[in-house]
Design an enzyme around this catalytic site. Structure first.
Site, mmCIF file in Angstrom:
data_model
loop_
_atom_site.group_PDB
_atom_site.id
_atom_site.type_symbol
_atom_site.label_atom_id
_atom_site.label_comp_id
_atom_site.label_asym_id
_atom_site.label_seq_id
_atom_site.Cartn_x
_atom_site.Cartn_y
_atom_site.Cartn_z
ATOM 1 N N ASN A 9 48.603 23.462 7.619
ATOM 2 C CA ASN A 9 47.346 22.829 7.016
ATOM 3 C C ASN A 9 47.192 21.732 7.754
ATOM 4 O OD1 ASN A 9 45.300 21.713 5.309
ATOM 5 N ND2 ASN A 9 46.826 21.113 3.818
ATOM 6 N N TRP A 10 46.161 21.512 8.626
ATOM 7 C CA TRP A 10 45.830 20.356 9.351
ATOM 8 C C TRP A 10 44.928 19.185 8.654
ATOM 9 C CZ3 TRP A 10 43.563 22.656 14.835
ATOM 10 C CH2 TRP A 10 44.853 23.129 15.448
ATOM 11 N N SER A 209 56.569 18.505 3.472
ATOM 12 C CA SER A 209 57.424 18.070 4.239
ATOM 13 C C SER A 209 58.319 18.998 4.998
ATOM 14 C CB SER A 209 58.175 17.024 4.041
ATOM 15 O OG SER A 209 57.380 15.749 3.193
ATOM 16 N N GLY A 230 52.185 20.630 6.669
ATOM 17 C CA GLY A 230 51.110 19.716 7.086
ATOM 18 C C GLY A 230 51.562 19.034 8.571
ATOM 19 N N GLY A 231 52.011 17.770 8.412
ATOM 20 C CA GLY A 231 52.513 17.326 9.520
ATOM 21 C C GLY A 231 52.961 17.893 10.744
HETATM 22 C C1 PEP Z 1 50.391 20.265 3.064
HETATM 23 O O1 PEP Z 1 49.502 19.422 3.676
HETATM 24 O O2 PEP Z 1 50.141 21.061 2.444
HETATM 25 C C2 PEP Z 1 51.868 19.742 3.378
HETATM 26 C C3 PEP Z 1 52.643 20.288 2.714
HETATM 27 O O3 PEP Z 1 52.073 18.817 4.073
HETATM 28 P P1 PEP Z 1 53.420 17.997 4.582
HETATM 29 O O4 PEP Z 1 54.201 19.265 5.358
HETATM 30 O O5 PEP Z 1 52.977 17.154 5.844
HETATM 31 O O6 PEP Z 1 54.324 17.622 3.760
#
Ligand code: PEP
Length: 247
Positions: A9-10, A209, A230-231
């Site tokens: 998920n950008w 995360s 996400g990241g």
């Molecule tokens: C997300 O954006 O759905 C997400 C899980 O972000 P991150 O992996 O950065 O926590």
């Protein structure tokens, strides 16, 4: 047997040029170990779609109406026109910052399914709700609401992402045990609504995360069928490391 599905998920990241560079670097590394995808900002979808042979390309949102006076919104037909068949719905950032409610998530889920597309429906509790011990209640309420009036045939193609809000972008992941416990519970909620056979076909991701090195053991959990990332999905090397770590 549920095939794992990992989707990056950008959020509001990457220009068209950056998207092009990412897809050119990553697409050929995609293996059959899972379905691999990226959800990009609207503007980069067409570029990603035109370059990706292996990566699923998803939108991060859409509207529940077909067309009309909804300034700034995008419809399922517009997405389908450029070949986009997947949409993330109800991400906690949309719930938190853009007034997304259980009712709009439901309307969007129905619209996306009606359009023959696949929704990735996000549910998950805030830190406050986690600390109050209401994780399962919140996930049940959000799950039941999201799938109101969804037909039994449709439910099997839906992907659910369990994303504890306190773990998104914070570096704090739920332990595999917590994530498994909640994902199993969510599957149980789907079973109550649609029966066990249908619930066993629904893919449930964990998000919050997730890092390349944690992906393999996360996916060893019986009710976790993938990740919304996400990241760690933003850098080419990190995305390829996820693919390689899964083998
Ligand atoms: C997300 O954006 O759905 C997400 C899980 O972000 P991150 O992996 O950065 O926590």
């Amino acid at each position: 047997m549920r095939k794992p599905i990992i989707v990056g998920n950008w959020k509001m990241n990457k220009t068209i040029a950056e998207t092009k560079a990412f897809v050119e670097a990553v697409d050929s590394s995609v293996s059959d170990s899972a379905d691999w995808g990226i959800a990009t900002p609207y503007l980069a979808l067409q570029t990603a779609k035109s370059l990706a042979s292996n990566l699923i390309v998803a939108a991060e949102n859409c509207h529940f109406e077909e067309s009309g006076a909804f300034t700034g919104e995008i419809s399922t037909s517009m997405l389908k026109e450029i070949g986009v068949e997947w949409v993330i719905l109800g991400h906690s950032e949309r719930r938190q910052y853009f007034g997304e409610t259980n009712a709009t998530v439901n309307a969007k889920t129905l619209k996306v399914l009606d359009a023959g597309m696949t929704p990735i429906v996000c549910v998950g509790e805030t830190l406050e709700e986690y600390e109050a011990g209401s994780t399962k209640d919140v996930c049940k309420t959000q799950t039941v609401a999201a799938f109101k009036d969804v037909c039994p045939k449709c439910i099997e193609k839906v992907v659910i992402a369990y994303e504890p809000v306190w773990a998104i972008g914070t570096g704090k992941t739920a332990t595999n045990e917590i994530a498994q416990d909640v994902c199993a519970y969510i599957r149980g909620v789907v079973a109550e609504l649609y029966g066990q056979e249908a619930a066993d076909k629904v893919r449930i991701q964990y998000g919050g995360s997730v890092k390349p090195e944690g992906l393999k053991t996360l996916l060893e959990q019986p009710d976790i069928d993938g990740a919304l990332v996400g990241g760690a999905s933003l850098l080419e090397d990190s995305y390829i490391a996820m693919i390689e770590n899964l083998g």
